[in-house]
Scaffold this motif. Sequence first.
Motif, PDB file in Angstrom:
ATOM      1  N   ARG A 128       0.821  -1.213   0.000  1.00 45.74           N
ATOM      2  CA  ARG A 128       0.000   0.000   0.000  1.00 45.74           C
ATOM      3  C   ARG A 128       0.853   1.261   0.000  1.00 45.74           C
ATOM      4  NH1 ARG A 128      -2.167   3.152   4.252  1.00 45.74           N
ATOM      5  NH2 ARG A 128      -4.048   4.303   3.644  1.00 45.74           N
ATOM      6  N   ASP A 179       0.154  12.419  -0.463  1.00 44.75           N
ATOM      7  CA  ASP A 179      -0.710  13.327  -1.212  1.00 44.75           C
ATOM      8  C   ASP A 179      -0.034  14.676  -1.422  1.00 44.75           C
ATOM      9  OD1 ASP A 179      -2.606  11.390  -1.364  1.00 44.75           O
ATOM     10  OD2 ASP A 179      -3.881  12.190   0.233  1.00 44.75           O
ATOM     11  N   ARG A 216       3.338   1.126  -3.535  1.00 43.48           N
ATOM     12  CA  ARG A 216       2.696   1.412  -4.829  1.00 43.48           C
ATOM     13  C   ARG A 216       2.611   2.912  -5.100  1.00 43.48           C
ATOM     14  NH1 ARG A 216      -2.323   2.667  -6.273  1.00 43.48           N
ATOM     15  NH2 ARG A 216      -3.089   2.332  -4.153  1.00 43.48           N
ATOM     16  N   PRO A 217       2.138   3.740  -4.130  1.00 42.14           N
ATOM     17  CA  PRO A 217       2.138   5.177  -4.404  1.00 42.14           C
ATOM     18  C   PRO A 217       3.529   5.734  -4.667  1.00 42.14           C
ATOM     19  CG  PRO A 217       0.732   4.682  -2.535  1.00 42.14           C
ATOM     20  CD  PRO A 217       1.477   3.430  -2.854  1.00 42.14           C
ATOM     21  N   ARG A 243      -3.725  11.912  -8.911  1.00 39.92           N
ATOM     22  CA  ARG A 243      -4.008  10.757  -8.059  1.00 39.92           C
ATOM     23  C   ARG A 243      -3.685  11.087  -6.613  1.00 39.92           C
ATOM     24  NH1 ARG A 243      -1.661   5.486 -11.376  1.00 39.92           N
ATOM     25  NH2 ARG A 243      -2.998   5.700 -13.208  1.00 39.92           N
ATOM     26  N   ARG A 244      -4.561  10.640  -5.702  1.00 39.72           N
ATOM     27  CA  ARG A 244      -4.342  10.827  -4.278  1.00 39.72           C
ATOM     28  C   ARG A 244      -4.460   9.473  -3.599  1.00 39.72           C
ATOM     29  NH1 ARG A 244      -2.815  14.398  -6.615  1.00 39.72           N
ATOM     30  NH2 ARG A 244      -3.256  16.631  -6.391  1.00 39.72           N
ATOM     31  N   TYR A 245      -3.773   9.322  -2.439  1.00 35.70           N
ATOM     32  CA  TYR A 245      -3.624   7.999  -1.837  1.00 35.70           C
ATOM     33  C   TYR A 245      -4.135   7.922  -0.403  1.00 35.70           C
ATOM     34  CZ  TYR A 245      -0.475   7.885  -5.814  1.00 35.70           C
ATOM     35  OH  TYR A 245       0.062   7.988  -7.080  1.00 35.70           O
TER      36      TYR A 245
END
Length: 415
Positions: free
Chosen positions: A153, A186, A156-157, A178-180
Amino acid sequence: MRRRLINSTLAVVLVVVALFCVPLALVEKSSIESNAQDQVTSEALHLLGVVENRLVAGERIESEALSGLTSQNAQRYAVVTVPGQPTITLGDRPAGDDPVSATETGAHGEQVTVQESREPLNREVRNMLLLLTLVALLSILAAALLAVWQARRLARPLTELAETAERLGSGDPRPRQRRYGVVELDRIAEVLDASADRIGRMLTAERRLAADASHQLRTPLTALSMRLEEIAETDDLVTVKEEAAIALVQVERLTDVVQRLLTNSRDQRNTSAATAFELDDVIKQQAEEWRSVLTRAGRTLHLEGPPGLRALGTSGAVAQVLAALIENSLMHGDGAVTIRTRVRDTSVVLEVQDEGAGVSSELGARVFERAVSGHNSTGIGLAVARDLAEADGGRLELLSQKPPVFALFLGRQGG
């Protein structure tokens, strides 16, 4: 990074499991042993009570009368000693050298000893340890799965952010938006998106500058080339001087064109440098440069309007706009080209008209948009001309589609 996250999570879980399970195992083991001891002691007290009651009643203590008291647990062994009577044994002696044992003594000297094999106790301790081990293993497994999920998790970002940064470096400035759900990640994504927007604007400005420069410098360079060819082909010193003087003027125009392009590319719409200038001088200069080109194309150039008009702006910018309009008439128009000046309220209007078919209804006002052209041209000339006019404090409009009439509105001195 993934390995570090997994290892750190597992290390924390192992420490917690060790701090929890080891003391719990010791406490449970002590509780099981204490419970076994209490049961043996309770049975010894119970058996002693029965013996005392029989002694008080004057009854003889016999093994048959006491044998049922230990039948509930075949592994318990009891020894009853009464003064003056034979020793009574109940059950089988437990195996092992360290049975659970309890000895109680009565008021008349009677003594009861109860023993129980340690095997049930050890079995219960083993079951407890197995259960704790299973719980610990399940906890570690759950922690490992959670660590892997959490590592993916978070990784990946970071991988996507690295790819975004790599795309920015390779010239692809499209923001991903894209925001996480992680504040720090972010924030990085927002910064990268903002950088992508800025880089995109910069690249667009650079491409626009290159296209504008290619278009705007073509005509002055062509004119300068013609003057240099005249100088190379003549031996007349007077002609050489005249052509050289005109060439110097062309060089100054090139310099001014470059400066204008750079200023316009930075979007510096500042009209504070606008001054009054003679509009006739600009028209005369452009007429001299374009008349021969139009003549070679079998077309004529006419000048109309009152003389002596003074407009507010910069002569260089107005000259470039006028050149773009004349070139547009040459490329897309037909017949005679007319340059007309007039006064309208507080403005000086400079119009360029030809006798061609005009601007199609499909184009209309879109003729000033970039890459919009009805004749497979670049569609840059009129767009650059409008930008130059607006940057100089004026405006460029299409007054008529048929016949085509383009008008440059400039401020009027004293208007």
